[in-house]
Design a protein around this motif. Structure first.
Motif, PDB file in Angstrom:
ATOM      1  N   THR A   1       0.838  -1.192   0.000  1.00 53.41           N
ATOM      2  CA  THR A   1       0.000   0.000   0.000  1.00 53.41           C
ATOM      3  C   THR A   1       0.870   1.238   0.000  1.00 53.41           C
ATOM      4  O   THR A   1       1.979   1.241   0.555  1.00 53.41           O
TER       5      THR A   1
ATOM      6  N   THR B   1       0.308   5.819  -0.504  1.00 56.89           N
ATOM      7  CA  THR B   1      -0.523   6.968  -0.849  1.00 56.89           C
ATOM      8  C   THR B   1       0.314   7.942  -1.660  1.00 56.89           C
ATOM      9  O   THR B   1       1.398   8.360  -1.233  1.00 56.89           O
TER      10      THR B   1
ATOM     11  N   PRO C   1      -4.904   6.605  -2.300  1.00 48.33           N
ATOM     12  CA  PRO C   1      -4.409   5.333  -1.757  1.00 48.33           C
ATOM     13  C   PRO C   1      -4.301   4.258  -2.848  1.00 48.33           C
ATOM     14  O   PRO C   1      -5.254   4.035  -3.590  1.00 48.33           O
ATOM     15  N   TYR C   2      -3.140   3.643  -2.945  1.00 51.97           N
ATOM     16  CA  TYR C   2      -2.893   2.582  -3.913  1.00 51.97           C
ATOM     17  C   TYR C   2      -2.749   1.248  -3.191  1.00 51.97           C
ATOM     18  O   TYR C   2      -2.150   1.173  -2.109  1.00 51.97           O
TER      19      TYR C   2
ATOM     20  N   GLY D   1     -10.039   4.062  -3.617  1.00 52.72           N
ATOM     21  CA  GLY D   1      -8.624   3.861  -3.871  1.00 52.72           C
ATOM     22  C   GLY D   1      -8.382   3.375  -5.280  1.00 52.72           C
ATOM     23  O   GLY D   1      -9.299   3.304  -6.107  1.00 52.72           O
TER      24      GLY D   1
END
Length: 409
Positions: free
Chosen positions: A35, A37, A42-43, A374
């Motif tokens: 994860t 950001t 958010p990825y 996201g």
């Protein structure tokens, strides 16, 4: 394993919170989700489905440029809808999303500005048998066809072209464009024929042509023939159609009780779709000016009797114009999605990774009644995670699936 068993459905639809937690904990392929950001977005990065070829149901094996794998909509349909739910794609292309939805017992809704899309999708949403196809082909009067376009001899042997013209006449009678009454077997035969018009092997009607999922120009095909020193060989049209039909039907058909609704028109003007009627949209729009759909599909349009000049496919040459288009599309999605419904909006990296379209989609959703959950990055085995933020392959196109996740308020 029975191919259909991979589509076993969950009996509930996840909430946004449980879905995001599922993505964070995902490790089916041996690694946990990363994860990060970036610019407030958010990825979630992982390999969420396989990169392998022909891992999906056989009925998906219809060639079309710039289409995503069936594993992509399957991933979201399984987690975000219940059996019987409505799944939609406003840019359905070859119909991957509605066909996958039907295979999973969902209602299959779709739309595309290109009328070819309905011709490619509708036949695969209905029960069909190989015997019915073989019997119908016996009723075609192959002697009726006359060569009307001499330039197409760049692709076809004269006898093959005559048979294709005869088949076009038969289809015009059995499955006329725009008619509410279309013979489903003739509809299937047209779909298969459209996909066998040009390619690189004896499994196509043409002589050797590249690539197999779009048509080069007549001038380019003549150059290919000259370079190879060959003329198009005669093909057995019936045998080609039956062989491809057998391949498509290897794993069976969509369930007969599935309801479908397919439309032709702009993705931001879905007049045939009711308010708050859709549970999940899984889609991928044209990527700026990367793909020239009308030019790619001119031969398919000829066979189907469609004038490609009348297909108003937009080419968005600037980021601003593309973002404005996506905003209009998402505004229409806000109308047709039920409260709590989802959008999985897939984009790719274009212009050598200099443009990350998911950020434009994120911006386009501003001011609309969506929670922006996201961006999923499906990072395939052949792509290094270190390159997630910029393609290093030096070519146009996409290296990863990037999916913007939205939920309707």
């Amino acid at each position: 394993m029975n191919q259909l068993s991979i589509f076993d459905q969950e009996k509930f639809a996840a909430t946004a919170e449980t879905f995001i937690e599922d993505l964070r904990a995902f490790d089916d392929f041996g690694q946990r989700t990363m994860t990060e950001t970036v610019e407030g977005i958010p990825y979630l990065i992982n390999e969420f489905w396989t990169a392998g070829q022909r891992q999906a149901h056989s009925i998906h094996e219809v060639s079309y440029r710039a289409c995503f794998k069936a594993q992509l909509p399957e991933f979201f349909i399984k987690r975000l809808t219940k059996p019987g739910g409505v799944v939609f794609d406003p840019f359905m292309g070859r119909g991957t999303t509605p066909v996958q939805a039907a295979l999973m017992g969902r209602q299959a809704f779709g739309n595309d500005i290109n009328p070819l899309s309905v011709l490619l999708t509708r036949p695969r949403l209905r029960p069909i048998t190989l015997q019915a196809v073989a019997t119908a082909l016996q009723t075609v009067d192959w002697s009726r066809g006359d060569i009307e376009r001499e330039d197409l001899l760049a692709f076809y042997h004269p006898e093959t072209l005559k048979k294709l013209e005869g088949l076009r006449l038969w289809l015009a009678e059995r499955a006329p464009l725009g008619s509410e009454s279309v013979d489903p077997v003739a509809d299937w035969i047209r779909m298969v024929a459209i996909n066998r018009l040009s390619g690189h092997s004896p499994g196509f009607f043409s002589g050797r042509s590249m690539p197999p999922n779009q048509a080069v120009s007549v001038k380019a095909q003549l150059k290919i023939n000259e370079k190879l020193g060959v003329s198009p060989p005669e093909r057995d049209v019936v045998a080609v159609i039956l062989k491809k039909s057998r391949t498509l039907l290897k794993n069976g058909c969509a369930p007969s009780q599935v309801r479908s609704s397919l439309h032709t028109g702009a993705a931001w003007d879905l007049r045939g779709v009711a308010d708050a009627s859709v549970d999940l949209t899984v889609t991928s729009p044209p990527f700026l000016d990367i793909v020239h759909y009308a030019a790619d599909n001119w031969l398919r349009c000829w066979f189907a009797g469609i004038d490609p000049e009348t297909v108003a496919i937009d080419m968005h040459r600037t980021e601003e114009a593309w973002t404005a288009m996506v905003h209009r599309v998402l505004a229409e999605q806000a109308r047709i999605l039920r409260s709590g419904g989802y959008v999985a909006f897939e984009v790719g990296e274009v212009r050598n990774g200099k443009v990350l379209l998911e950020r434009l989609v994120w911006k386009a959703a501003e001011g609309l009644p969506f929670n922006r959950l996201g961006v999923m990055v499906n990072d395939q085995e052949f792509t290094k995670t270190a390159n997630c933020w910029g393609v290093a392959n030096g070519a146009k196109g996409t290296n990863t699936n990037r999916i913007v996740l939205l939920q309707r308020h």
